[in-house]
Design an enzyme around this catalytic site. Structure first.
Site, PDB file in Angstrom:
ATOM      1  N   ASP A 175       6.930  -1.567   3.882  1.00 40.59           N
ATOM      2  CA  ASP A 175       6.489  -2.856   3.827  1.00 40.59           C
ATOM      3  C   ASP A 175       5.251  -3.113   2.969  1.00 40.59           C
ATOM      4  O   ASP A 175       4.418  -2.094   2.827  1.00 40.59           O
ATOM      5  CB  ASP A 175       6.221  -3.364   5.405  1.00 40.59           C
ATOM      6  CG  ASP A 175       5.034  -2.622   6.221  1.00 40.59           C
ATOM      7  OD1 ASP A 175       5.058  -1.130   6.014  1.00 40.59           O
ATOM      8  OD2 ASP A 175       4.383  -3.072   7.163  1.00 40.59           O
ATOM      9  N   GLU A 194       4.255  -0.849   8.791  1.00 44.30           N
ATOM     10  CA  GLU A 194       2.942   0.003   8.722  1.00 44.30           C
ATOM     11  C   GLU A 194       1.900  -0.872   8.777  1.00 44.30           C
ATOM     12  O   GLU A 194       0.856  -0.563   9.257  1.00 44.30           O
ATOM     13  CB  GLU A 194       2.820   1.008   7.433  1.00 44.30           C
ATOM     14  CG  GLU A 194       1.469   1.842   7.434  1.00 44.30           C
ATOM     15  CD  GLU A 194       0.486   1.519   6.947  1.00 44.30           C
ATOM     16  OE1 GLU A 194      -0.825   2.319   7.061  1.00 44.30           O
ATOM     17  OE2 GLU A 194       0.492   0.391   6.153  1.00 44.30           O
ATOM     18  N   GLU A 195       2.017  -1.943   7.890  1.00 45.19           N
ATOM     19  CA  GLU A 195       0.742  -2.775   7.680  1.00 45.19           C
ATOM     20  C   GLU A 195       0.454  -3.752   8.877  1.00 45.19           C
ATOM     21  O   GLU A 195      -0.529  -4.129   8.796  1.00 45.19           O
ATOM     22  CB  GLU A 195       1.242  -3.889   6.414  1.00 45.19           C
ATOM     23  CG  GLU A 195       1.387  -2.837   5.219  1.00 45.19           C
ATOM     24  CD  GLU A 195      -0.032  -2.377   4.396  1.00 45.19           C
ATOM     25  OE1 GLU A 195      -1.121  -2.485   5.227  1.00 45.19           O
ATOM     26  OE2 GLU A 195       0.091  -2.115   3.448  1.00 45.19           O
ATOM     27  N   GLU A 224      -0.062   7.461   0.585  1.00 48.45           N
ATOM     28  CA  GLU A 224      -0.776   6.365   0.468  1.00 48.45           C
ATOM     29  C   GLU A 224      -1.822   6.563  -0.660  1.00 48.45           C
ATOM     30  O   GLU A 224      -2.230   7.688  -1.168  1.00 48.45           O
ATOM     31  CB  GLU A 224      -1.704   5.966   1.626  1.00 48.45           C
ATOM     32  CG  GLU A 224      -1.130   5.681   2.740  1.00 48.45           C
ATOM     33  CD  GLU A 224      -0.638   4.180   3.243  1.00 48.45           C
ATOM     34  OE1 GLU A 224      -1.246   3.416   2.065  1.00 48.45           O
ATOM     35  OE2 GLU A 224      -0.160   3.765   3.977  1.00 48.45           O
ATOM     36  N   HIS A 237      -3.748  -4.926  -1.456  1.00 53.42           N
ATOM     37  CA  HIS A 237      -3.769  -6.083  -0.373  1.00 53.42           C
ATOM     38  C   HIS A 237      -4.148  -7.225  -1.421  1.00 53.42           C
ATOM     39  O   HIS A 237      -4.543  -8.219  -0.921  1.00 53.42           O
ATOM     40  CB  HIS A 237      -4.820  -5.826   0.697  1.00 53.42           C
ATOM     41  CG  HIS A 237      -3.956  -4.776   1.577  1.00 53.42           C
ATOM     42  ND1 HIS A 237      -4.453  -4.567   3.072  1.00 53.42           N
ATOM     43  CD2 HIS A 237      -3.240  -3.618   1.403  1.00 53.42           C
ATOM     44  CE1 HIS A 237      -3.689  -3.774   3.420  1.00 53.42           C
ATOM     45  NE2 HIS A 237      -2.988  -3.229   2.716  1.00 53.42           N
TER      46      HIS A 237
END
Ligand SMILES: [Zn+2]
Length: 407
Positions: free
Chosen positions: A95, A157-158, A185, A378
């Site tokens: 995600d 996850e987010e 990550e 992000h």
């Protein structure tokens, strides 16, 4: 049905039906495909999962899926090389965070190259790691691996590392628990062995309305909330006093924070409603429940005084997310192996949370190491440097070679 038919029949493919069975992708081509699926956490990720499942099936690899309650999202787990447990898992979340309100200069769900960088939502966080791992599946399969290599892809996850719990449950049930997990990550391919845990909550207070001239017959939800927030502020100070400067974290202590608050309707009404959201970011190794338990005990005292005035008054706290911290390990199997492959001689600590702590709590040795920089995650025009994708591919090739001998 073959891979091509099954994928196109379900209308899952973006673009042309060019996915012949056994097709090879470069990491860049694979990234194009993965970014093309809008897997913002609020959406289903099933189209991406079906694409990956079909791709793996075309190379003769079976997958196991675990779903959320609504069966709108899935984790994927697959094993390359020898069957069974042990070996290494390459882990990533599918995600991405929303693009709403962000000024993107190109379509966030199409990879665009500019100045040696690939732009697109998820290029840094963290579809590039997944793309490299998937693109190299034929190489993993062609190598005489001494131990299995597992692919572990999660959802949600987010929004608080919610999906990976079922992935880990599925792994436990299948008896194929890896010895080592690499969570890809973005760390610019540096080895990370520790991060803080993140625990977040929403607290809602219900008071009792009255005219503001008659506070003795009302229960003021805003003022009760202020007491709870004052308590959290005192907890924050207490945690600061327990600082561990040698820990390498910035700041080197558990932080406590209130992020939002809303309450009241007008100045001359004693407010019935107040709610606030808060979190703590916990030092690895600290008791994850201490702050919540002490907050609850204090809230119970405040609530008793509210209910003494009006029995319909109350306080409710809901846990939002519980992201376990990652602790340096005493016998750091993952760290030793991955440092030997990257050439790092020291593991780093990061301030962002990942799924790594959950794998570690389930008994696996874990590091975080992946391409790209969290500073680009992000954001609008999120990107990864092409050199990072190349570095990750070179790392994976060294990993393949290493796994031709037992761990
Ligand atoms: Zn991420």
């Amino acid at each position: 049905m073959d891979a091509l038919e099954s994928a196109t029949a379900r209308g899952l493919m973006r673009g042309r039906g060019d996915d012949m069975p056994g097709r090879r992708y470069t990491p860049r081509e694979m990234l194009d495909r993965l970014v093309g699926f809008d897997t913002t956490s609020r959406n289903s990720n099933l189209a991406l999962i079906a694409f990956v499942a079909d791709y793996l099936a075309s190379h003769g690899v079976e997958v196991a899926l675990t779903h959320d309650d609504a069966r709108a999202k899935a984790n994927l787990y697959a094993t390359l090389g020898p069957n069974g447990g042990g070996g290494i898992a390459l882990s990533g979340h599918t995600d991405v965070v929303p693009v709403d309100g962000q000024p993107w200069t190109s379509d966030p769900f199409a990879v665009v190259e500019r100045d040696g960088r690939l732009h697109g939502r998820g290029t840094a966080d963290m579809k590039s790691f997944i793309a490299v791992a998937l693109a190299l599946v034929p190489d993993f399969l062609a190598a005489p691996l001494a131990v299995p290599v597992h692919l572990a892809l999660s959802y949600d996850e987010e929004v608080g590392c919610l999906g990976v719990d079922r992935l880990i449950e599925g792994i436990e049930q299948s008896g194929t628990r890896p010895a080592i997990v690499i969570v890809g990550e973005p760390t610019s391919m540096r080895v990370v062995n520790a991060h803080k845990g993140i625990y977040s909550f929403a607290t809602t207070l219900t008071g009792h309305e009255a005219h503001s001239s008659a506070p003795h017959i009302g229960v003021n939800a805003v003022m009760a909330a202020a007491k709870l927030i004052g308590f959290l502020d005192r907890m924050a100070a207490e945690m600061r006093d327990r600082a561990a400067p040698e820990s390498g974290f910035t700041p080197p202590y558990t932080t406590v924070h209130v992020g939002t608050i809303a309450g009241g309707t007008a100045l001359n009404i004693i407010p019935r409603h107040c709610s606030f959201e808060w979190e703590y970011r916990l030092m690895p190794g600290a008791d994850p429940d201490e702050i919540r338990d002490r907050f609850d005990a204090f809230a119970a005292e405040v609530e008793a005084r509210m209910k003494a005035v009006s029995p319909d008054a109350g306080i409710r706290t809901e846990a939002r997310s519980r992201v376990a911290g990652l602790e340096p390990e005493r016998d750091p199997l993952a760290e030793r192996l991955v440092m030997a492959l990257t050439g790092d001689n020291r593991a780093a600590k990061v301030s962002f949370g990942t799924e790594a702590g959950k794998f570690q709590n389930a008994g696996m040795s874990v590091v975080v190491c992946g391409p790209g920089d969290i500073a680009q995650a992000h954001k609008p025009d999120e990107f990864i440097a092409i050199s990072q994708i190349e570095a990750c591919a070179a790392f994976m090739r060294r990993l393949i070679e290493r796994l031709e001998t037992p761990l």
